[in-house]
Design an enzyme around this catalytic site. Structure first.
Site, short mmCIF file in Angstrom:
data_model
loop_
_atom_site.label_atom_id
_atom_site.label_comp_id
_atom_site.label_asym_id
_atom_site.label_seq_id
_atom_site.Cartn_x
_atom_site.Cartn_y
_atom_site.Cartn_z
N GLU A 42 59.02 26.66 108.65
CA GLU A 42 59.55 27.99 107.24
C GLU A 42 59.47 28.89 108.33
O GLU A 42 58.40 28.82 109.50
CB GLU A 42 58.54 28.65 106.18
CG GLU A 42 58.72 27.40 105.09
CD GLU A 42 58.50 27.50 103.55
OE1 GLU A 42 58.94 27.44 102.22
OE2 GLU A 42 56.51 27.64 103.56
N CYS A 71 58.58 36.17 111.92
CA CYS A 71 57.40 35.44 112.72
C CYS A 71 57.85 34.06 112.16
O CYS A 71 58.39 32.80 111.22
CB CYS A 71 56.25 35.22 110.58
SG CYS A 71 54.82 34.04 111.26
N CYS A 116 51.05 21.23 111.06
CA CYS A 116 49.83 21.58 111.57
C CYS A 116 48.80 20.20 112.00
O CYS A 116 48.65 19.51 110.91
CB CYS A 116 49.59 22.66 111.77
SG CYS A 116 48.03 23.25 112.57
N CYS A 176 42.84 24.24 109.24
CA CYS A 176 42.15 25.06 109.40
C CYS A 176 42.02 25.17 107.36
O CYS A 176 42.85 25.49 106.67
CB CYS A 176 42.44 26.50 108.88
SG CYS A 176 42.80 26.48 111.30
N CYS A 235 44.09 27.10 105.03
CA CYS A 235 45.64 27.58 105.31
C CYS A 235 46.34 25.82 105.02
O CYS A 235 46.39 24.97 105.07
CB CYS A 235 45.76 27.41 107.05
SG CYS A 235 47.46 27.78 107.40
N CYS A 291 50.95 35.15 105.42
CA CYS A 291 49.51 34.56 106.50
C CYS A 291 49.54 33.23 105.65
O CYS A 291 48.83 33.65 104.57
CB CYS A 291 49.06 34.89 107.15
SG CYS A 291 49.15 36.91 107.84
N1 SAH Z 1 48.17 27.80 114.34
C1 SAH Z 1 48.05 30.11 114.91
C2 SAH Z 1 49.07 30.15 114.30
C3 SAH Z 1 49.42 30.27 112.73
S1 SAH Z 1 48.95 32.06 112.61
C4 SAH Z 1 45.77 30.48 114.15
O1 SAH Z 1 45.97 29.57 113.81
O2 SAH Z 1 46.44 31.84 114.85
C5 SAH Z 1 48.99 32.34 111.36
C6 SAH Z 1 47.76 33.18 110.52
O3 SAH Z 1 47.47 33.32 109.37
C7 SAH Z 1 46.18 32.74 111.36
O4 SAH Z 1 45.73 34.06 111.73
C8 SAH Z 1 45.62 32.26 110.88
O5 SAH Z 1 44.32 31.82 110.59
C9 SAH Z 1 45.88 32.38 108.91
N2 SAH Z 1 45.80 32.50 107.96
C10 SAH Z 1 45.86 30.88 107.23
N3 SAH Z 1 45.46 30.66 106.25
C11 SAH Z 1 45.61 32.26 105.95
C12 SAH Z 1 45.24 33.19 104.21
N4 SAH Z 1 45.34 31.86 103.37
N5 SAH Z 1 45.43 33.64 104.19
C13 SAH Z 1 45.07 34.51 105.58
N6 SAH Z 1 45.18 34.64 106.01
C14 SAH Z 1 45.76 32.77 106.56
#
Ligand code: SAH
Length: 340
Positions: free
Chosen positions: A91, A104, A111, A115, A118, A332
């Site tokens: 996406e 984006c 991945c 986390c 996410c 995000c």
């Molecule tokens: N793998 C990289 C790039 C992804 S960026 C990273 O982790 O930075 C996506 C961003 O959204 C990251 O900062 C991630 O931690 C954040 N993110 C993930 N799940 C989220 C959620 N449920 N709500 C808000 N931000 C989230």
């Protein structure tokens, strides 16, 4: 078969030269690929038919086609579900800001980082994206919307520093003046904290913005939400960030998802302020977005305001990220390998 869209102009010239073709012809093909965003050799009308046929035998053009497109009724954010040449799904999201359009992009199919909050890792990891496949997200969106994208954030599915070489080539190609010419200062790259990658990136001395997904002020909390923390803990990560800013003079942006009763207490804010004190940085708070498989809740407005106050009192620069595309799961952490 080799992906011609992932090749640099220098590589293209070299391969063309060894096949007896002129350097100028390589430049023409490169321009078709990266300036005109051609996705087939037949579009390259000033290239001789015979050469086009030969190219087709050696190379293919990596591409992504639109499998699904959703447009937010609130803010015109567009989310694409793209299909890659091998059928895998990723996406990307295009957002409209006062200063232009930002895309984006995803860097991997799925991945590995896991986390807990996410969506991107829920369906597992499949493979890295090629440089050409990251570019294709930009090109396909630009062609579909009839626009020129001015900014790029590498914040889609995947961990960019876990696909280092392909991401570096993508950055080289997208910023090339013979292609889309998007300046490094208009590009952000986000990492969950892959410290080895931060040091490798530091050596490249790029003018991009490094975003670090911190999301917790203590190892105790971060270990629970971000598995990467057991490999590189907060102290190691922040040391890398210090070294990065010292070497590049670029301000780091720390992303901090505000999760109710997990990481949003006053104590958390105080500890965060203490750890970031004196660093050339910015904190971007993100009220956590919902992911249907998880039951995290976003912090209340009052909690966020109290958190900000504590950070600001310590002289830390802080903003709250605007939520765009919330009606189409384009915010995000909501992007995935594909929603069937
Ligand atoms: N793998 C990289 C790039 C992804 S960026 C990273 O982790 O930075 C996506 C961003 O959204 C990251 O900062 C991630 O931690 C954040 N993110 C993930 N799940 C989220 C959620 N449920 N709500 C808000 N931000 C989230």
């Amino acid at each position: 078969m080799k992906d011609i869209r992932s090749m640099s102009l220098a590589e293209l010239k070299e391969e063309f030269a060894s096949a007896g073709e002129k350097s100028y012809t390589a430049s023409q093909v490169y321009s078709w690929l990266h300036k005109h965003q051609a996705s087939s050799f037949d579009e390259m009308t000033n290239i001789k038919k015979e050469l086009r046929e030969n190219l087709k035998k050696i190379y293919y053009i990596s591409d992504c086609t639109i499998e699904k497109k959703l447009v937010s009724v609130y803010d015109e954010t567009v989310k694409y579900l793209f299909k890659l040449n091998d059928g895998e799904l990723i996406e990307s999201v295009v957002m409209k800001y006062k200063y232009g359009r930002t895309i984006c992009v995803s860097s991997q199919v799925g991945c590995k980082m896991g986390c807990s909050f996410c969506a991107s890792g829920i369906a597992g990891f499949v493979r890295n994206l090629l440089p050409g496949e990251i570019l294709s997200q930009v090109y396909t969106a630009q062609k579909d919307l009839g626009i020129k994208i001015s900014h790029i954030v590498m914040m889609g599915v995947g961990e960019p520093l876990d696909n280092f070489d392909n991401v570096m080539r993508f950055l080289e190609l997208i910023s090339d003046e013979n292609g889309q010419n998007i300046g490094m200062r208009n590009i952000s790259l986000s990492t969950c904290g892959v410290v080895s990658g931060i040091y490798k990136l530091m050596k490249k001395k790029l003018q991009l913005t490094l975003s670090v997904s911190l999301h917790a002020p203590s190892d105790e909390i971060r270990n629970r939400t971000m598995p990467v923390n057991s490999r590189w803990n907060i102290e190691t990560l922040l040391k890398a960030c210090h070294d990065y800013t010292a070497a590049t003079n670029r301000r780091i942006s720390f992303e901090y998802a505000m999760i109710s009763s997990v990481n949003d207490s006053d104590d958390c804010a105080r500890l965060l302020a203490k750890r970031l004190k004196g660093m050339l940085c910015h904190v971007n708070l993100i009220p956590i977005n919902s992911v249907k498989e998880r039951d995290y809740r976003k912090s209340s407005g009052e909690r966020i305001a109290a958190f900000i106050k504590i950070l600001e009192k310590s002289g830390i620069n802080v903003t709250v990220r605007r939520t765009l595309g919330s009606d189409i799961n384009a915010s995000c952490g909501q992007l995935r390998r594909g929603e069937k």
